[in-house]
Design a protein around this motif. Sequence first.
Motif, mmCIF file in Angstrom:
data_model
loop_
_atom_site.group_PDB
_atom_site.id
_atom_site.type_symbol
_atom_site.label_atom_id
_atom_site.label_comp_id
_atom_site.label_asym_id
_atom_site.label_seq_id
_atom_site.Cartn_x
_atom_site.Cartn_y
_atom_site.Cartn_z
ATOM 1 N N VAL A 70 0.853 -1.184 0.000
ATOM 2 C CA VAL A 70 0.000 0.000 0.000
ATOM 3 C C VAL A 70 0.887 1.231 0.000
ATOM 4 O O VAL A 70 1.834 1.327 0.782
ATOM 5 C CB VAL A 70 -0.932 0.021 1.230
ATOM 6 N N CYS A 71 0.575 2.195 -0.890
ATOM 7 C CA CYS A 71 1.374 3.409 -0.913
ATOM 8 C C CYS A 71 1.129 4.212 0.361
ATOM 9 O O CYS A 71 0.038 4.167 0.928
ATOM 10 C CB CYS A 71 1.049 4.254 -2.144
ATOM 11 N N ASP A 80 2.597 5.082 -18.039
ATOM 12 C CA ASP A 80 1.883 4.139 -17.174
ATOM 13 C C ASP A 80 1.123 4.884 -16.086
ATOM 14 O O ASP A 80 -0.076 4.667 -15.873
ATOM 15 C CB ASP A 80 2.860 3.150 -16.520
ATOM 16 N N VAL A 81 1.838 5.771 -15.388
ATOM 17 C CA VAL A 81 1.240 6.525 -14.283
ATOM 18 C C VAL A 81 0.081 7.395 -14.777
ATOM 19 O O VAL A 81 -0.917 7.573 -14.078
ATOM 20 C CB VAL A 81 2.314 7.405 -13.583
ATOM 21 N N SER A 118 0.039 -1.768 -15.994
ATOM 22 C CA SER A 118 -0.146 -1.577 -14.561
ATOM 23 C C SER A 118 0.934 -0.657 -14.016
ATOM 24 O O SER A 118 2.053 -0.615 -14.531
ATOM 25 C CB SER A 118 -0.089 -2.925 -13.834
ATOM 26 N N ILE A 119 0.602 0.076 -12.953
ATOM 27 C CA ILE A 119 1.537 1.034 -12.361
ATOM 28 C C ILE A 119 2.237 0.357 -11.190
ATOM 29 O O ILE A 119 1.741 0.315 -10.063
ATOM 30 C CB ILE A 119 0.830 2.322 -11.909
ATOM 31 N N GLY A 124 -3.851 2.136 -3.249
ATOM 32 C CA GLY A 124 -4.035 3.386 -2.528
ATOM 33 C C GLY A 124 -3.973 4.620 -3.408
ATOM 34 O O GLY A 124 -4.076 5.739 -2.917
ATOM 35 N N SER A 125 -3.809 4.440 -4.731
ATOM 36 C CA SER A 125 -3.744 5.591 -5.627
ATOM 37 C C SER A 125 -5.069 6.352 -5.617
ATOM 38 O O SER A 125 -6.142 5.756 -5.483
ATOM 39 C CB SER A 125 -3.443 5.129 -7.053
ATOM 40 N N ASN A 126 -4.997 7.672 -5.771
ATOM 41 C CA ASN A 126 -6.206 8.492 -5.773
ATOM 42 C C ASN A 126 -6.734 8.730 -7.188
ATOM 43 O O ASN A 126 -7.499 9.677 -7.418
ATOM 44 C CB ASN A 126 -5.943 9.837 -5.087
#
Length: 205
Positions: free
Chosen positions: A77-78, A128-129, A136-137, A178-180
């Motif tokens: 998890v980031c 990717d980002v 996938s990132i 956890g990416s927003n």
Amino acid sequence: MVAVVVKVLSLFSLVVGVLSSPLSARSSGDVSAVSHDISFNNWGGLSSLSGFDNFYGSNDFYGSRNEQIIIVEQEQVCSVQEVVIIQQQLAIIQEFAKRIITQQICDVETQVIVLEQFHGNFRQFRNDVSRQSGRSIGYDHNVASMIGQLMNQDGSFNSHDFGFNGTDIGKNTVVPSGSNWNNSTSPQNVKSILSSIASNSTTSS
């Protein structure tokens, strides 16, 4: 001698052309579109480029065709960290990369080729980002875990074979959660950021 100079100038024209293209134009495209069928094996007769294509292959200069195999059981998890800490960490990696290139390569032609390959891989990651590539990132857990092996205890470079090729990168991919990212707002936000950076770069150049 003249032939060698012409080859060097041709190489620099190729690399400068890629690096100097506007950020906004490059950000909307797939790096893989310009990474195919480029061979630098023994380019210009330089022994420092012997076997260069063996890493990613002559048809995938940036490694953009690599398969991603996601390792679900090692998901991470980031976490939120102060941006200055992130900037410092990346600056350390950046300067260390410069040290690798300048201390372990003497031919300027090889320095330029290796640097463009390194730079192109990060352009691919930016795609990717930005959710422009469909990939996938994440990062390759096995390769990333080798960072502690780069130096010997006396501070010299560890020059042993680490046992992997560029084509192996991605086979042990970890995708932190956890990416927003928001499908409604994030694409426009990213586009706005990249446009602002590109505009500033054009103005200052």
